[in-house]
Scaffold this motif. Sequence first.
Motif, PDB file in Angstrom:
ATOM      1  N   ASN A  38       0.797  -1.224   0.000  1.00  0.00           N
ATOM      2  CA  ASN A  38       0.000   0.000   0.000  1.00  0.00           C
ATOM      3  C   ASN A  38       0.831   1.276   0.000  1.00  0.00           C
ATOM      4  O   ASN A  38       0.283   2.356   0.084  1.00  0.00           O
ATOM      5  CB  ASN A  38      -0.940   0.015   1.204  1.00  0.00           C
ATOM      6  N   GLU A  39       2.153   1.183  -0.105  1.00  0.00           N
ATOM      7  CA  GLU A  39       2.987   2.374  -0.072  1.00  0.00           C
ATOM      8  C   GLU A  39       2.816   3.189  -1.357  1.00  0.00           C
ATOM      9  O   GLU A  39       2.861   2.654  -2.457  1.00  0.00           O
ATOM     10  CB  GLU A  39       4.457   1.999   0.120  1.00  0.00           C
ATOM     11  N   THR A  40       2.643   4.499  -1.201  1.00  0.00           N
ATOM     12  CA  THR A  40       2.404   5.398  -2.317  1.00  0.00           C
ATOM     13  C   THR A  40       3.723   5.827  -2.960  1.00  0.00           C
ATOM     14  O   THR A  40       4.700   6.063  -2.273  1.00  0.00           O
ATOM     15  CB  THR A  40       1.668   6.662  -1.820  1.00  0.00           C
ATOM     16  N   LYS A  41       3.730   5.940  -4.286  1.00  0.00           N
ATOM     17  CA  LYS A  41       4.927   6.400  -4.987  1.00  0.00           C
ATOM     18  C   LYS A  41       5.114   7.895  -4.749  1.00  0.00           C
ATOM     19  O   LYS A  41       4.170   8.671  -4.815  1.00  0.00           O
ATOM     20  CB  LYS A  41       4.780   6.131  -6.477  1.00  0.00           C
ATOM     21  N   ARG A  42       6.332   8.291  -4.451  1.00  0.00           N
ATOM     22  CA  ARG A  42       6.650   9.691  -4.175  1.00  0.00           C
ATOM     23  C   ARG A  42       6.748  10.517  -5.452  1.00  0.00           C
ATOM     24  O   ARG A  42       7.235  10.048  -6.477  1.00  0.00           O
ATOM     25  CB  ARG A  42       7.992   9.808  -3.453  1.00  0.00           C
ATOM     26  N   ILE A  43       6.307  11.775  -5.351  1.00  0.00           N
ATOM     27  CA  ILE A  43       6.483  12.735  -6.439  1.00  0.00           C
ATOM     28  C   ILE A  43       7.884  13.326  -6.290  1.00  0.00           C
ATOM     29  O   ILE A  43       8.317  13.633  -5.177  1.00  0.00           O
ATOM     30  CB  ILE A  43       5.418  13.843  -6.366  1.00  0.00           C
ATOM     31  N   THR A  44       8.593  13.490  -7.380  1.00  0.00           N
ATOM     32  CA  THR A  44       9.956  14.026  -7.336  1.00  0.00           C
ATOM     33  C   THR A  44      10.141  15.084  -8.424  1.00  0.00           C
ATOM     34  O   THR A  44       9.249  15.330  -9.236  1.00  0.00           O
ATOM     35  CB  THR A  44      10.992  12.905  -7.564  1.00  0.00           C
TER      36      THR A  44
END
Length: 124
Positions: A38-44
């Motif tokens: 369930n970990e969300t992908k980070r915006i970079t």
Amino acid sequence: MSHAAPRPCSHPGCGVLVRDGSGRCPKHPKKAWAKPVNETKRITGRRLQAMRSDLFSRKPLCEECERLGRVTLATVRDHRIPLAEGGPDDTTNEQALCEPCHAVKTKAESARGVRRSWAGYREP
């Protein structure tokens, strides 16, 4: 051929001596690491920098300090619900914090994560 001295199993509460160098007895094998589902992908990158700029232009003061009656400049874009706990990486889940408030919040989140990871080690 020399061998390492036996050491106790590294599982909490287990005192069985382990001689193979693995650190765990056969009863307590170490779980394989896997990224949480369930970990969300980070915006970079530039998109993140634009989001930070927008947040600090809308909310230049630390939200936690304001809640406590203090006035402090915000320097950190923080997620109200951590990404590791399933929070989205968007404007609905962001807040402006100062470094000290962010450090306190991060320490509490880290402690929760440690408690979660150790919860699987309890004996039945």
